[in-house]
Design a protein around this motif. Sequence first.
Motif, mmCIF file in Angstrom:
data_model
loop_
_atom_site.group_PDB
_atom_site.id
_atom_site.type_symbol
_atom_site.label_atom_id
_atom_site.label_comp_id
_atom_site.label_asym_id
_atom_site.label_seq_id
_atom_site.Cartn_x
_atom_site.Cartn_y
_atom_site.Cartn_z
ATOM 1 N N VAL A 95 30.011 46.250 41.300
ATOM 2 C CA VAL A 95 31.188 45.599 41.897
ATOM 3 C C VAL A 95 32.372 46.042 41.038
ATOM 4 O O VAL A 95 32.595 45.512 39.959
ATOM 5 C CB VAL A 95 31.057 44.068 41.897
ATOM 6 N N MET A 96 33.103 47.041 41.526
ATOM 7 C CA MET A 96 34.109 47.685 40.693
ATOM 8 C C MET A 96 35.448 47.768 41.427
ATOM 9 O O MET A 96 35.489 47.963 42.641
ATOM 10 C CB MET A 96 33.644 49.097 40.326
ATOM 11 N N GLY A 97 36.532 47.643 40.677
ATOM 12 C CA GLY A 97 37.862 47.878 41.230
ATOM 13 C C GLY A 97 38.128 47.107 42.499
ATOM 14 O O GLY A 97 38.173 45.878 42.516
ATOM 15 N N GLY A 98 38.301 47.851 43.615
ATOM 16 C CA GLY A 98 38.567 47.213 44.899
ATOM 17 C C GLY A 98 37.479 46.246 45.325
ATOM 18 O O GLY A 98 37.741 45.277 46.037
ATOM 19 N N GLY A 99 36.243 46.480 44.895
ATOM 20 C CA GLY A 99 35.158 45.539 45.157
ATOM 21 C C GLY A 99 35.384 44.223 44.433
ATOM 22 O O GLY A 99 35.088 43.142 44.959
ATOM 23 N N MET A 100 35.927 44.299 43.223
ATOM 24 C CA MET A 100 36.280 43.086 42.492
ATOM 25 C C MET A 100 37.391 42.327 43.197
ATOM 26 O O MET A 100 37.417 41.089 43.188
ATOM 27 C CB MET A 100 36.716 43.444 41.071
ATOM 28 N N GLY A 101 38.309 43.059 43.829
ATOM 29 C CA GLY A 101 39.364 42.399 44.581
ATOM 30 C C GLY A 101 38.809 41.541 45.698
ATOM 31 O O GLY A 101 39.251 40.404 45.911
ATOM 32 N N LEU A 102 37.812 42.064 46.429
ATOM 33 C CA LEU A 102 37.173 41.300 47.502
ATOM 34 C C LEU A 102 36.382 40.124 46.938
ATOM 35 O O LEU A 102 36.459 38.999 47.451
ATOM 36 C CB LEU A 102 36.251 42.208 48.318
ATOM 37 N N LEU A 103 35.593 40.394 45.908
ATOM 38 C CA LEU A 103 34.753 39.338 45.320
ATOM 39 C C LEU A 103 35.606 38.192 44.790
ATOM 40 O O LEU A 103 35.345 37.019 45.084
ATOM 41 C CB LEU A 103 33.903 39.923 44.195
ATOM 42 N N MET A 104 36.623 38.509 44.019
ATOM 43 C CA MET A 104 37.412 37.471 43.364
ATOM 44 C C MET A 104 38.284 36.694 44.336
ATOM 45 O O MET A 104 38.737 35.593 44.033
ATOM 46 C CB MET A 104 38.276 38.093 42.261
ATOM 47 N N ALA A 105 38.504 37.246 45.528
ATOM 48 C CA ALA A 105 39.276 36.527 46.542
ATOM 49 C C ALA A 105 38.431 35.501 47.283
ATOM 50 O O ALA A 105 38.979 34.605 47.937
ATOM 51 C CB ALA A 105 39.870 37.524 47.543
ATOM 52 N N ALA A 106 37.100 35.612 47.181
ATOM 53 C CA ALA A 106 36.203 34.739 47.930
ATOM 54 C C ALA A 106 36.048 33.379 47.253
ATOM 55 O O ALA A 106 36.235 33.240 46.041
ATOM 56 C CB ALA A 106 34.833 35.404 48.082
ATOM 57 N N ASP A 107 35.662 32.386 48.053
ATOM 58 C CA ASP A 107 35.403 31.042 47.519
ATOM 59 C C ASP A 107 34.087 30.993 46.766
ATOM 60 O O ASP A 107 33.976 30.339 45.728
ATOM 61 C CB ASP A 107 35.361 30.028 48.663
ATOM 62 N N TYR A 108 33.084 31.691 47.304
ATOM 63 C CA TYR A 108 31.751 31.697 46.711
ATOM 64 C C TYR A 108 31.421 33.130 46.316
ATOM 65 O O TYR A 108 31.273 34.004 47.165
ATOM 66 C CB TYR A 108 30.719 31.134 47.693
ATOM 67 N N ARG A 109 31.328 33.358 45.013
ATOM 68 C CA ARG A 109 31.172 34.702 44.466
ATOM 69 C C ARG A 109 29.771 34.824 43.872
ATOM 70 O O ARG A 109 29.519 34.400 42.750
ATOM 71 C CB ARG A 109 32.257 34.968 43.417
ATOM 72 N N ILE A 110 28.885 35.414 44.661
ATOM 73 C CA ILE A 110 27.471 35.476 44.289
ATOM 74 C C ILE A 110 27.182 36.748 43.496
ATOM 75 O O ILE A 110 27.572 37.848 43.895
ATOM 76 C CB ILE A 110 26.585 35.448 45.543
ATOM 77 N N VAL A 111 26.489 36.594 42.380
ATOM 78 C CA VAL A 111 25.995 37.740 41.614
ATOM 79 C C VAL A 111 24.481 37.639 41.494
ATOM 80 O O VAL A 111 23.892 36.573 41.680
ATOM 81 C CB VAL A 111 26.639 37.829 40.211
ATOM 82 N N THR A 112 23.858 38.763 41.187
ATOM 83 C CA THR A 112 22.404 38.860 41.083
ATOM 84 C C THR A 112 22.052 39.585 39.785
ATOM 85 O O THR A 112 22.947 40.111 39.105
ATOM 86 C CB THR A 112 21.840 39.649 42.283
ATOM 87 N N PRO A 113 20.771 39.644 39.415
ATOM 88 C CA PRO A 113 20.406 40.373 38.192
ATOM 89 C C PRO A 113 20.873 41.819 38.167
ATOM 90 O O PRO A 113 21.056 42.396 37.083
ATOM 91 C CB PRO A 113 18.875 40.274 38.179
ATOM 92 N N SER A 114 21.082 42.424 39.332
ATOM 93 C CA SER A 114 21.519 43.822 39.368
ATOM 94 C C SER A 114 23.036 43.973 39.239
ATOM 95 O O SER A 114 23.531 45.097 39.088
ATOM 96 C CB SER A 114 21.073 44.478 40.679
#
Length: 374
Positions: free
Chosen positions: A118-137
């Motif tokens: 989850v890099m750069g522009g992907g972080m922009g999408l993730l951080m804009a969300a209400d629920y930001r799910i991460v996994t071991p990967s």
Amino acid sequence: MSQPVEFESLPFGSRFKIGLVRLSSPKSLNALSMDMIALIKLQLELWREDPYVAAIWIEGDGKKGFCAGGNVVDVYRSLADNQDGGAFSYRYFHTEYQLDYLISTYPKPVVCWGHGYVMGGGMGLLMAADYRIVTPSSRLSMPEIKIGLYPDVGASHFLNLLPEHYARFLALTAYQVNATDACELGLATHYVADDVRHLVLEKLANCHLEQLDLERAKLLIANVLHGFSMSDDLPLLKPELQSHEKTIEKLMGGTIENIYQSMRSFVPESDCLKNARENFLTGSPLSAHLILQQLEWGKGQPLQAVFDRETLLSVNCSMSGDFQEGVRALLVDKDKTPHWRYRNVLDVPHTMVASFFQPTRSFSQLSKHGQTLQ
């Protein structure tokens, strides 16, 4: 030919739907093209008005990652080949930030499945969300210093929610944050196993929602994700970043010149800190200056103001900074030997840094006609 973004309507709460957005360019690690950004923005605007869509789910196709960032090669080519005066650069960054702002202010709950990179522009999408799910990967990072840019997509806001030494470190070193650290720092809200995506969606489908009550929908989503976050089967990752907090705090103090001298003399013992040091010292010296100034300015700024200034700074970087050389070296020719404008941080004139925060005549013309570019 497959579409770069796929949209589905999945069941939610027995009577309603989840609008699913899937980035579908796994060969490029779902890097966001202009077309992808425009398609997602349009679909979200349609779903916003749909009385049967109660929530949004955003994910990426492929096992390697959610999204490796923006497709900045397209911006590079528009400048190197077409000589369009920055029109595509403005359009790209402006529309990408509009999408991030739309998600950040979306009236319906937004869930983002941030597996893998989850890099750069992907972080922009993730951080804009209400629920930001991460996994071991999951590996979260803002690697823009390596291509002569700076952490954008709202990072001037969301990095400033962290303690200053972490914000500076992540912005200056392209450090990849694991899932445990991401949750502890607040970059993610839930940590679940990589293989439970379909089970989460099944649980959401079987929830009970009588009417379109968005607060109730948020509560249902939170309860489902909490259940998977508490699973005994979830492998626990040791925090890496936080185990080095005292070292990072010491390295990141003072001016960018102080940080440069500290990093030069630093002898890291762990591989992750070795990589961080290398990324900083081989990254764009001009970007290092811009990063610290932008982070300092961004403290306490409203989100819209952040995106407005990031648009200005990103266009100026693409037109006059190290961006074109950085993208060439890392993503186009891939020789990984960028020839930066300045040899090191100490050589960068402060007057040059200040000029990147001023609108040029061409930028003023582009922004004036921005509506026609959308």
